[in-house]
Design an enzyme around this catalytic site. Structure first.
Site, short mmCIF file in Angstrom:
data_model
loop_
_atom_site.label_atom_id
_atom_site.label_comp_id
_atom_site.label_asym_id
_atom_site.label_seq_id
_atom_site.Cartn_x
_atom_site.Cartn_y
_atom_site.Cartn_z
N ASP A 1 44.68 32.95 52.69
CA ASP A 1 44.60 33.90 51.57
C ASP A 1 45.14 33.19 50.35
OD1 ASP A 1 44.68 35.98 49.78
OD2 ASP A 1 46.19 37.15 50.85
N MET A 2 44.25 32.81 49.43
CA MET A 2 44.72 32.04 48.29
C MET A 2 43.95 32.42 47.03
SD MET A 2 43.08 28.27 48.93
CE MET A 2 41.45 27.89 48.27
N HIS B 1 51.67 41.77 45.57
CA HIS B 1 50.50 42.61 45.77
C HIS B 1 50.81 43.80 46.68
CE1 HIS B 1 48.88 38.93 44.15
NE2 HIS B 1 47.79 39.58 43.83
N TRP C 1 40.10 20.29 37.82
CA TRP C 1 38.68 20.54 37.54
C TRP C 1 37.92 21.08 38.74
CZ3 TRP C 1 41.29 15.95 37.04
CH2 TRP C 1 41.12 15.01 38.06
#
Length: 338
Positions: free
Chosen positions: A178-179, A49, A230
């Site tokens: 930060d994920m 990024h 899920w």
């Protein structure tokens, strides 16, 4: 086969990017800010990024998807909550501006929320977590994206990897989570591809609906694996709902109808911890948690446990000293755009 890299000094990278952005008609102030953010992201080890994203950013500029002369403007005010419109300006400029405003609202009201619509990719979401922490604020930030993960049990991508950031200021080193809601951000998957490496764990599905750690096979159909299976699928949906509802902007569904990922919706929530009048014990409470987790015996000898953001600080220090490792292919591509 691992592909070649080159070490670039931070100041050199920032200067090259500044001149490149001036070439594409950004104002001096915008070029300076974006060059700094792209370079700092790379300095902190988030090449996916940072520098790796620059060629695609320039492509979007050339095609008019990113509007160089526009930026976020306030659309509505509800006390400590505001809605802003990004006017399809550069994501870094818009996110920096909205984080600044959320900090101002938090300093006035204790808590401030800015919901942003019609913006572009903000690059590393953690940038704005660090910004808030440096200003003494706790932050909770997130964005929706184009569809790039299947909802759990589905074949086709209908949900986004919707990056999620939480930051907490701390005198001895800010805490910054930060994920992405995918096991690997797609920029990170592409980084493994550029290096010629496999992912350390499965990161998505291949064309035959099998989980894979091969970045090329995952990128072919862009079907990422949600964190927690899920649970990550549900969390992605909830973040998309909140970003869309609060900003009155585009959902992942609407973003996915576009030819390019643009017009995303983002949330910037800041809290000023000084309102609690117990600053003298806040650092102690944080250190108690960090010390307790640091102290656990590692499963593998020589390993160390880290709090969120700790390794970023180490990487930053190392890269300032030795130069920033960058894909030679990417660096040459950036230079060719000059």
């Amino acid at each position: 086969m691992t592909k070649p890299t080159v070490n670039i000094p931070f100041n050199e990278m920032q200067d090259v990017l500044y001149k490149l952005l001036l070439k594409y008609k950004f104002s001096e102030s915008k070029a300076q800010l974006m060059a700094r953010v792209f370079a700092e992201n790379t300095l902190d080890g988030v090449n996916s990024h940072g520098i790796n994203r620059v060629p695609l950013f320039i492509k979007y500029v050339k095609e008019g998807i990113i509007k160089i002369d526009t930026e976020a403007e306030k659309a509505e005010t509800f006390g400590s909550i505001e809605r802003w419109d990004g006017n399809h300006g550069p994501g870094i400029i818009n996110a920096t501006k909205c984080t600044t405003r959320a900090i101002e609202l938090a300093k006035t009201h204790g808590m401030g929320l800015v919901a942003l619509r019609n913006t572009n990719h903000w690059m590393r979401g953690g940038t704005y977590g660090w910004q808030a922490a440096n200003a003494g604020c706790i932050s909770i930030l997130f964005t929706n994206t184009k569809p790039n993960m299947p909802p759990w049990g589905g074949k086709d991508s209908r949900i986004g990897n919707n990056p999620f950031i939480i930051s907490i200021p701390r005198e001895s080193g800010h805490i910054v989570l930060d994920m992405a809601i995918s096991q690997f951000a797609f920029g990170k998957i592409n980084e493994y591809k550029l290096k010629g490496d496999k992912l350390p764990y499965p990161g998505g599905w291949d064309a035959d609906n099998n989980l894979s750690n091969d970045p090329e096979k995952i990128l072919k159909k862009e079907r990422g694996l949600p964190i927690g299976y899920w649970k990550g699928s549900a969390l992605s949906m909830i973040l998309d709902m909140l970003a869309t509802l609060l900003s009155a902007g585009n959902s992942t569904y609407k973003v996915g109808l576009k030819a390019f990922e643009t017009g995303v919706s983002q949330i910037f929530l800041c809290i000023a911890p000084e309102v609690f009048n117990d600053k003298n014990i806040q650092e102690t409470l944080l250190n108690e948690i960090i010390d307790y987790t640091h102290d656990v015996e590692p499963m593998h000898a020589g390993d160390k446990i880290y709090y969120p953001g700790e390794r970023t600080l180490q990487t930053r220090t190392k890269n300032l000293k030795n130069g920033i490792p960058v894909s030679t292919e990417i660096w040459n591509t950036v230079l060719s755009l000059m």
